[in-house]
Design a protein around this motif. Structure first.
Motif, short mmCIF file in Angstrom:
data_model
loop_
_atom_site.label_atom_id
_atom_site.label_comp_id
_atom_site.label_asym_id
_atom_site.label_seq_id
_atom_site.Cartn_x
_atom_site.Cartn_y
_atom_site.Cartn_z
N ASN A 71 -17.93 6.24 64.45
CA ASN A 71 -17.89 7.70 64.53
C ASN A 71 -16.68 7.96 63.68
N MET A 72 -16.00 9.25 63.94
CA MET A 72 -14.85 9.71 62.96
C MET A 72 -13.71 8.79 62.91
N LEU A 73 -13.58 7.96 64.51
CA LEU A 73 -12.26 7.17 64.26
C LEU A 73 -12.46 5.96 63.39
N THR A 74 -13.85 5.59 63.34
CA THR A 74 -14.09 4.29 62.80
C THR A 74 -13.85 4.70 61.25
N CYS A 75 -14.14 5.92 60.81
CA CYS A 75 -13.99 6.12 59.35
C CYS A 75 -12.67 6.12 59.20
N LYS A 76 -11.84 6.87 60.02
CA LYS A 76 -10.30 6.87 59.78
C LYS A 76 -9.73 5.65 59.68
N TYR A 77 -10.18 4.48 60.52
CA TYR A 77 -9.71 3.23 60.56
C TYR A 77 -10.12 2.57 59.01
N VAL A 78 -11.14 2.78 58.74
CA VAL A 78 -11.91 2.34 57.45
C VAL A 78 -10.90 2.62 56.12
N ILE A 79 -10.78 4.07 56.14
CA ILE A 79 -9.91 4.73 54.97
C ILE A 79 -8.52 3.82 55.27
N HIS A 80 -7.85 4.00 56.37
CA HIS A 80 -6.74 3.32 56.20
C HIS A 80 -6.78 1.76 55.87
N GLY A 81 -7.79 1.21 56.18
CA GLY A 81 -8.03 -0.42 55.63
C GLY A 81 -8.18 -0.27 54.20
N LEU A 82 -8.82 0.84 53.68
CA LEU A 82 -8.88 0.79 52.15
C LEU A 82 -7.65 0.94 51.51
N GLN A 83 -6.74 2.00 51.98
CA GLN A 83 -5.57 2.15 51.51
C GLN A 83 -4.50 0.86 51.85
N LYS A 84 -4.74 0.05 52.93
CA LYS A 84 -4.14 -1.21 53.10
C LYS A 84 -4.35 -2.32 51.91
N ALA A 85 -5.76 -2.36 51.89
CA ALA A 85 -6.08 -3.21 50.95
C ALA A 85 -5.66 -3.05 49.50
N MET A 86 -5.55 -1.64 49.09
CA MET A 86 -5.07 -1.45 47.73
C MET A 86 -3.58 -1.82 47.71
N GLU A 87 -2.94 -1.41 48.85
CA GLU A 87 -1.24 -1.89 48.67
C GLU A 87 -1.07 -3.19 48.61
N LEU A 88 -2.00 -4.11 49.23
CA LEU A 88 -1.89 -5.63 49.16
C LEU A 88 -2.18 -5.91 47.95
N ASP A 89 -3.32 -5.35 47.21
CA ASP A 89 -3.58 -5.66 45.72
C ASP A 89 -2.39 -5.28 44.83
N ASP A 90 -1.76 -4.22 44.85
CA ASP A 90 -0.68 -3.89 44.32
C ASP A 90 0.66 -5.01 44.44
N GLU A 91 0.89 -5.12 45.61
CA GLU A 91 1.92 -6.42 45.85
C GLU A 91 1.66 -7.39 45.16
N MET A 92 0.18 -7.92 45.39
CA MET A 92 -0.26 -9.07 44.47
C MET A 92 0.23 -9.23 43.16
N LEU A 93 -0.19 -8.00 42.62
CA LEU A 93 -0.33 -7.72 41.25
C LEU A 93 1.19 -7.72 40.49
N ASN A 94 2.18 -7.22 41.52
CA ASN A 94 3.63 -7.23 41.31
C ASN A 94 4.26 -8.58 41.26
N LEU A 95 3.71 -9.42 42.36
CA LEU A 95 3.99 -10.75 42.40
C LEU A 95 3.93 -11.59 41.26
N ASN A 96 2.65 -11.37 40.68
CA ASN A 96 2.09 -12.38 39.65
C ASN A 96 2.89 -11.79 38.32
N LEU A 97 3.08 -10.50 38.21
CA LEU A 97 3.74 -10.12 36.93
C LEU A 97 5.54 -10.55 36.80
N ILE A 98 6.10 -10.75 38.29
CA ILE A 98 7.34 -11.35 38.43
C ILE A 98 7.20 -12.75 37.95
#
Length: 636
Positions: free
Chosen positions: A607-634
């Protein structure tokens, strides 16, 4: 003048077939010109036997001699054991025909006939035919042994009315009695007794049919039978038929008595037409019957039920003028009428007036006042009446206890109710168990499960076992306060007493176990519930899945989602979203999508709440990917 109908006749096979034979239902009566050969049981025509050489045998071995042998033994007052021993060899030849012949031989000695009839039925286990029953009833009635005749009439009615394979036998007891009058001495009172027997069995339509047949056959019923019929018709609300019988009594010249008029007064009161009541009373007085105590009590009760207290008290005064002294029923009815109108003080004054006139109150009159004071919330007066009752040697009953306990409960004084129960027990008064159950449930509903549990422990020492509903209510209430240990103890007690838990109890305990982080035990209880045939609901699903999600045991939560879908066809979107949320907050979108595919296949829908959670999950995944990339660069 009584005349005997001459056109009623049965076939001999109809009269002689036992009730236990299913083919009996297919037999029917028929009308024809009277022929005594149809029913006369001549001794010269015994049951045929296969060989003429039986005549050469001793009497006790000769089937043709069975009627003579039994009659001879009965004449000498031999015991049942003697009958059975002497006739052992030829008892198989004792049929309905022979039984009827023996009964006819015993017409002048009802005790022998009764002994023989009972011996055949009880000792030999033979089911008597309609003819056998009708003969013994006539013999007993002729000898004026009416109690035994009435017993067999009632027994015959039960036999005839029992349905075999869903089909009621086509048997007419009235016709059977008519036919047998051609062969034995009889008393017309039998046909009055049949009316009373039908009324006693609650078969007022058959009683009315018998009344009509009696009238048609010129067997004029007596007033007692008519009154019995009127009473039965009134009890089952056949109001129109009551007046039919009443009018027929007048037409036939049956002298109606005070009982007749009182029954019909009651009928009119039930009908509710006051004008008709007054007109009927006038007619009653014209026929020479003055209203008696029963008449006045019936009318006063009717007026009180209709909240016409002025009319009721007017009649109460008229009673004294006419010399009819009111009794306990009169006063109790008036007191109840006053209490229903909220005039309890006036009812109490009437109570004392009754006592001053020498009428001893009973439990009903006390309960009337107790009920009135309870409704007004005057529990101190109830307590005072209770002590007065006990002092007068009147033991409070379950109605008294119920009124008082419910009165305290309405005032929010359940602890006072408990104290009252303890006080009554000290007086040696047995408290009805339903009062205990009521108190336990009421304490739980008031949010006092611990008081209810302590109360249960104290009364259980006296052997009291709560009802299943009381156990369930207490378990549910304890779980609301997260006292799951006590709830589980009660659950074990129920199991020991072979009481099954219902969905409410399982839901309460499972939800409580989940709240106190004992999810594994809760899941075990779910398995127990499922194996006992109780179907889980949405609340149980949410409690278990939410608890596993909080513990981060997401795999178990997913497993339960599939279980609820397959076992109970339960697809709870809230439980589904709880699992989705855990994956999204962890940013584990890839695994979430794989699990979503599996859950969608078993029937879950986003339902709509499921979609909201998934969008939030995608954002969270992108944030985690950015953090991992920054750690690798450091690190580089």
């Amino acid at each position: 003048m009584i005349r005997r109908p001459s056109i009623y006749a049965y076939t001999d096979s109809f009269l002689s077939e036992p009730f236990s034979n299913i083919t009996f239902t297919t037999k029917s009566l028929f009308f024809s010109s009277y022929s005594s050969s149809l029913i006369t049981l001549h001794e010269s025509h015994p049951k045929p036997v296969s060989s003429p050489f039986y005549n050469l045998l001793p009497p006790t071995q000769n089937p043709n001699n069975i009627v003579n042998l039994i009659s001879s033994i009965l004449k000498h007052k031999s015991s049942h054991l003697s009958l059975q021993n002497d006739l052992k060899g030829i008892l198989p030849h004792l049929g309905a025909h022979e039984i009827s012949r023996v009964l006819l031989r015993c017409q002048s000695d009802y005790s022998s006939a009764l002994s023989f009839f009972t011996w055949v039925k009880n000792d030999l286990g033979i089911t008597h035919t309609l003819q056998n029953y009708c003969l013994i009833i006539h013999i007993l009635a002729w000898s004026r042994v009416f109690s035994h005749a009435m017993k067999f009439l009632s027994e015959l009615i039960q036999l005839v009315e029992v349905k075999v394979d869903g089909v009621s036998p086509n048997v007419d007891i009235y016709q059977g009695l008519i036919v047998c009058t051609e062969n034995c001495n009889w008393n017309p009172a039998v046909f009055d007794m049949l009316i009373k027997a039908y009324v006693k069995a609650g078969m007022v339509e058959k009683a009315l049919e018998t009344f009509r047949k009696n009238v048609e056959a010129c067997f004029i019923p007596n007033v007692i039978a008519c009154n019995c019929l009127l009473s039965g018709l009134s009890r089952f609300d056949y109001i129109g038929h009551c007046w039919e019988v009443y009018e027929e009594m007048g037409r036939l010249g049956i002298h109606r008595n005070a009982y007749t008029f009182n029954i019909l007064t009651h009928v009119l009161c039930k009908d509710g037409d006051t004008n008709k009541v007054n007109g009927f009373l006038e007619k009653m007085e014209e026929e020479g019957f003055e209203p008696d105590l029963v008449t006045y009590n019936t009318l006063i009760n009717s007026y009180c039920k209709k909240r016409r207290l002025e009319d009721a008290f007017y009649l109460y005064k008229i009673m004294y003028i006419r010399g009819v002294v009111p009794n306990l029923i009169t006063y109790t009815v008036l007191m109840n009428g006053l209490c229903e109108e909220g005039k309890v003080k006036e009812a109490h004054e009437l109570f004392y007036q009754m006592v001053r006139r020498g009428i001893e109150p009973d439990i009903v009159s006390y309960n009337t006042l107790v009920s009135g004071y309870c409704r007004e919330g005057k529990m101190h007066m109830c307590r005072s009446l209770l002590h007065e009752m006990i002092g007068n040697g009147i033991c409070p009953d379950r109605v008294t206890c119920r009124f008082i306990v419910e009165g305290y409960a309405r005032d929010g004084k359940l602890l006072s109710a408990l104290n009252m129960v303890v006080e009554l027990e000290r007086f040696g008064i047995k408290i009805p168990e339903n009062i205990y159950d009521y108190l336990i449930v009421s304490l739980c509903e008031e949010g006092k499960p611990f008081a209810a549990r302590n109360f249960l422990l104290s009364i259980s020492q006296d052997g009291y076992t709560p009802e299943r509903n009381s156990y369930i209510k207490l378990i549910e209430s304890l779980c609301k306060f997260n006292n799951v240990e006590e709830a589980l103890v009660l659950k074990s007690e129920m199991v020991k007493k072979s009481m099954k838990l219902n969905l409410t109890a399982y839901r309460a305990v499972i939800s409580c176990l989940c709240r106190v982080n004992r999810t594994f035990e809760a899941e075990g209880l779910l398995e127990e519930m499922t194996s006992s045939g109780v179907v889980a609901d949405v609340e149980i699903s949410r409690a278990l899945i939410s608890s596993y999600c909080e513990e981060n045991s997401v795999n178990k939560a997913v497993s339960l989602l599939k279980f609820f879908a397959k076992e109970f066809q339960l697809y709870d979107t809230e439980s589904y979203n709880a699992v989705v949320k855990v994956f999204c907050e962890a940013g584990n979108v890839a695994k979430l999508i794989a699990i979503q595919d599996k859950l969608h296949k078993v029937g879950y829908v986003s339902n709509m709440l499921t979609c909201k959670y998934v969008i939030h999950g995608l954002q969270k995944a992108m944030e985690l990917d950015d953090e991992m990339l920054n750690l690798n660069l450091i690190e580089v």
